[in-house]
Design a protein around this motif. Structure first.
Motif, PDB file in Angstrom:
ATOM      1  N   ASP A 135       0.832  -1.198   0.000  1.00 14.61           N
ATOM      2  CA  ASP A 135       0.000   0.000   0.000  1.00 14.61           C
ATOM      3  C   ASP A 135       0.874   1.259   0.000  1.00 14.61           C
ATOM      4  OD1 ASP A 135      -2.175   1.618   0.091  1.00 14.61           O
ATOM      5  OD2 ASP A 135      -2.794   1.097   2.125  1.00 14.61           O
ATOM      6  N   GLU A 162       2.140   1.777  -3.439  1.00 12.21           N
ATOM      7  CA  GLU A 162       1.157   2.315  -4.381  1.00 12.21           C
ATOM      8  C   GLU A 162       1.007   3.831  -4.229  1.00 12.21           C
ATOM      9  OE1 GLU A 162      -2.522  -0.093  -5.464  1.00 12.21           O
ATOM     10  OE2 GLU A 162      -3.423   1.665  -4.553  1.00 12.21           O
ATOM     11  N   VAL A 163       1.279   4.324  -3.030  1.00 14.07           N
ATOM     12  CA  VAL A 163       1.142   5.778  -2.823  1.00 14.07           C
ATOM     13  C   VAL A 163       2.122   6.557  -3.707  1.00 14.07           C
ATOM     14  CG1 VAL A 163       1.273   7.640  -1.122  1.00 14.07           C
ATOM     15  CG2 VAL A 163       0.213   5.490  -0.511  1.00 14.07           C
ATOM     16  N   TRP A 164       3.227   5.935  -4.093  1.00 12.43           N
ATOM     17  CA  TRP A 164       4.139   6.624  -5.026  1.00 12.43           C
ATOM     18  C   TRP A 164       3.423   6.940  -6.335  1.00 12.43           C
ATOM     19  CZ3 TRP A 164       8.803   8.666  -3.821  1.00 12.43           C
ATOM     20  CH2 TRP A 164       9.365   8.269  -2.588  1.00 12.43           C
ATOM     21  N   LEU A 165       2.509   6.086  -6.737  1.00  9.50           N
ATOM     22  CA  LEU A 165       1.713   6.358  -7.948  1.00  9.50           C
ATOM     23  C   LEU A 165       0.792   7.551  -7.713  1.00  9.50           C
ATOM     24  CD1 LEU A 165       0.448   5.628 -10.749  1.00  9.50           C
ATOM     25  CD2 LEU A 165      -1.134   4.168  -9.497  1.00  9.50           C
TER      26      LEU A 165
END
Lengths: 342, 449
Positions: free
Chosen positions: A54, A57-60
């Motif tokens: 998770d 994914e925050v880098w996206l």
């Protein structure tokens, strides 16, 4: 340096770090059904990324947010032009996240099989489509002052598909190396064996990609103007080659880091070739979305630079710390006895 | 239907669906942080059990909240490209900051919290859930600063055919954003308080784990009472803010057609938008509306008729949502007062009230959705009040077919996920706390020793 250039580099870094991190999540998500023979093994594989996917994914989300804040016109046009592929990526990512969380919540073979398919599709589809999207960005999109003249199917051209395939292979190798350092037992043996096969395939596709890029895109123009940039594809090649002896010596940690460098430098090879474009137009350069004609005001870029300089290092520090907390490889037994695990 | 209408429906559905999960996350994260802190401080294992039980429900709920949030960020570009181009210079920053400052913190520490039971010390583990709770609330702050700017645009100039930021501090300290922030997070705390009360009531009715759920009920009820008062207080300040900044929304909320001083507050009121007047007006309290809005009996309240028809929001949805929400707000205070009273007496003696608590679980959720209808429908026809119309904000490059495809996709997909999530929440709520925490406790102890 101009703030547009700083944000162009940061934009590239955010995407590169995103693929470097979520890349192994995608890899294990595609592989877990095949490497894991039993439910315990599947859970073992999923649980290696449990604590971190998770946060990866925050880098996206941050890459998206940074595009919005720093280059709003590119954000607006990129997302509306690529409406359908982005929608599919979005659905896939939602499916994956929910599947990780829900898979273990009900005992039942049908339930688990269903979410296993979700994890597979939720990992394979974004891996492929992100590659296709970036391949098309490298080539340029058919757009002019009237808008975008393509569809989902114009994106599926040979170079786009090749880039998609390259992404999938990079992530498969990355994921199997991740499993080599984060699992014990049978799964580790199978993952290690697979990483060798993926290495060979990646090497072949990467060479084809680097050559085809010369014919399909204008990325190398920047390189011939500024040969120092060749350090990027060179780093990619060296790190890819280095993975082989490192795995042979059973130095999987080293091999995994090399794979991180590889993904990072592959993304940056593309990004450096794009400069000063964020999305080139394949119709005419005058319609290209550049960092200068789509950026926010300098005031906004300055504010965002300060925010990034303060907070991104903090984020990196605690993410590294959390990775270290979970550095011990896990076994099937660890997962089966832990009620909090996925 | 055209791209504009479809995109509006899609944004409404995806935002409303996202907001089913957000409020519980906001409040329950704080409650769990409190429970775990209690456990670390007292060593009382009931609190550990509580942390795990409510934590499990928290996670099932959180999973959908986080994934459905990405949709909203993507949609600004996908469906609202003209908007993004026009305001991205100032509106993009709070979104990017939200991701950098809050999302990373939230997701990274949640991973540590879920999987770190046997990996880090008790204190560090409790610290992780505090980080999650703080990050969740921080994320609300940044997104509401962004939304607050759409309600009351500040700190910008129009330059190069777009709104460019010239004063970050003005954006950051925009009163509208802060008022909305407090009102929204407090409403989330009410949701969490009622959720904890309702689930506890369910088990107390069955005499299941009585001690555990009595304690939970006490925590839930206390939290609910404080929160219902705070949400009412911040709501009243919100309404003042609306009166000052968005006269059309305020007039629609209160059914005011003609501009007037000494405006009365009608306890019974029903607007008739066709005839541009109220069909029913009764039990008026003199000067009350002027007093509520501006603290002055002779303050002027703008009427809808002062504005051209095409600049007025849809009156009935705004009016009904507002009145229902406000009415429910008062009901919540009442229930919470009784809740505290019962929780600190002997709850099992009041089965009827426990049933009431159980069936009250959905009510604060509904009130929260109504609040967003007031905020967003009431702002129409503007997407940024007074600056940019919704009709001018939609993407130009997308087709009706594409948006139908995505709208149907979202509806089916979200419908499916919603059903699964409610099923899991119900399943784990009914199951009650895990009686067997022993293995984990041993593991924790081994780690510490």
């Amino acid at each position: 340096m101009e703030f547009q250039i700083i944000w162009f580099i940061l934009w590239g870094v955010l995407w590169a770090v995103y693929f470097m991190l979520d890349g192994f999540d995608f890899g294990i998500g595609i592989l877990h059904n095949f490497i894991g023979k039993t439910d315990g093994e599947k859970r073992q594989i999923i649980n290696t990324v449990g604590p971190v996917w998770d946060g990866n994914e925050v880098w996206l989300i941050t890459a998206g947010g940074a595009t919005f804040a720093a280059f709003p016109t590119t954000y607006a046009l990129m997302f509306s032009y690529l409406y359908t592929p982005l929608l599919i990526i979005l659905f896939a990512l939602i499916f994956r996240g929910v599947a990780f969380e829900f898979r273990g919540k009900v005992e039942g073979q049908g339930w688990k099989n269903g979410w296993d398919i979700a994890i597979f599709l939720g990992s394979f589809i974004p891996a492929l489509l992100f590659g296709v999207a970036f391949g098309n960005i490298f080539q340029g999109l058919p757009m002019d002052d009237k808008g975008y003249h393509g569809s989902l199917f114009t994106l599926l051209n040979p170079y786009g598909i090749l880039t998609g395939l390259l992404f999938v292979l990079l992530f498969l190798m990355h994921g199997s190396l991740w499993l080599s350092i984060r699992t014990k037992g049978e799964v580790r043996v199978r993952a290690t064996a697979l990483s060798g096969k993926f290495w060979t395939l990646t090497l072949v596709i990467a060479v084809v990609f680097l050559i085809y890029t010369y014919f399909a895109t204008k990325l190398y123009d920047n390189y011939f103007n500024m040969p120092a940039l060749f350090v990027l594809p060179l780093t990619a090649v060296i790190s890819l080659v280095a993975i082989k002896p490192l795995t042979a010596k059973e130095n999987f940690t080293g091999a995994f880091y090399a794979s991180c460098v590889l993904i990072f430098s592959v993304v940056f090879t593309g990004v450096a070739g794009l400069f000063p474009n964020l999305i080139p137009s394949s119709i005419s350069p005058e319609y290209s979305l550049t960092i200068f004609n789509t950026s926010s005001s300098v005031y906004t870029l300055k504010i965002m630079t300060v925010v990034a300089l303060i907070f991104v290092p903090i984020v990196i520090a605690y993410q590294i710390w959390i990775y270290r907390v979970f550095r011990e490889p896990i076994s099937v037994d660890d997962v089966v006895t832990d009620k909090q695990a996925y | 239907m055209d791209v504009l209408m479809l995109s509006r429906i899609q944004f409404a559905i995806t935002a409303a669906f996202h907001f089913i999960f957000v409020p519980l996350t906001l409040g329950l994260s704080l409650l769990i942080a409190y429970m775990e802190t209690k456990y670390v401080k007292t060593g009382d294992e009931t609190y550990l059990k509580m942390t795990k039980f409510w934590g499990k429900l928290f996670l099932i709920n959180f999973a959908l909240g986080v994934v459905t949030g990405i949709t909203l960020e993507f949609q600004f570009g996908m469906n609202w490209a003209e908007y993004s181009k026009y305001v991205g210079d100032i509106f993009g920053s709070p979104l990017a900051i939200e991701a950098t400052v809050a999302f990373f913190l939230e997701s990274s520490f949640l991973g540590l919290w879920i999987f770190g039971w046997n990996k880090v010390s008790k204190k560090t583990h409790a610290f992780a859930i505090w980080m999650v709770a703080i990050a969740t609330n921080l994320s609300a702050l940044w997104i509401l600063i962004a939304n607050g700017w759409m309600q009351q645009p500040v700190g910008y100039v129009i330059n190069n055919n777009r709104a460019e930021m010239v004063d970050f501090m003005a954006l950051l300290t925009n009163s509208y954003g802060w008022t909305k922030f407090f009102h929204t997070v407090f409403s989330g705390y009410v949701v969490a308080g009622f959720f904890v009360m309702g689930v506890s009531a369910y088990h107390l009715l069955r005499k299941n784990e009585v001690d555990f759920f009595k304690k939970s009920l006490k925590i839930g009820a206390t939290f609910a009472l404080v929160s219902t008062l705070l949400v009412a207080g911040s709501g009243s300040i919100s309404a003042e803010e609306v009166a000052a900044v968005q006269p059309t929304k305020f007039a629609a909320m209160e059914g005011v057609w003609d501009t007037q001083r000494n405006a009365p507050y009608y306890l019974i009121l029903l607007p008739d938008p066709e005839k541009e007047r109220n069909a029913i007006e009764a039990l008026g309290i003199p000067n009350m509306l002027s007093l509520l809005a501006f603290h002055k009996a002779d303050a002027e309240i703008k009427g809808l008729k002062d504005f051209p028809k095409d600049l007025r929001p849809p009156v009935m949805p705004t009016f009904i949502s507002f009145k229902l929400m406000a009415g429910m707000g008062f009901l919540f205070i009442l229930i919470a007062i009784l809740g505290v009273f019962v929780a600190f007496k002997e709850p099992t003696k009041y089965p009827l009230f426990l049933y009431l608590l159980l069936f009250s679980i959905p009510l604060p959720y509904i009130a929260g959705q109504l609040g967003w209808i007031v905020a967003e429908v009431g702002r129409q026809p503007w997407i940024v009040y007074g600056l940019l119309k919704t009709a001018d904000a939609v993407s130009k490059g997308i087709t009706v077919g594409q948006v139908w495809f995505s709208l149907i996709g979202f509806t089916l997909f979200y419908g499916f996920l919603g059903v699964v999530d409610v099923y899991l929440l119900a399943k784990y709520s009914k199951k009650g706390p895990d009686s067997d925490t022993s293995t984990l406790l041993n593991l924790t102890r081994t780690k510490e020793a």
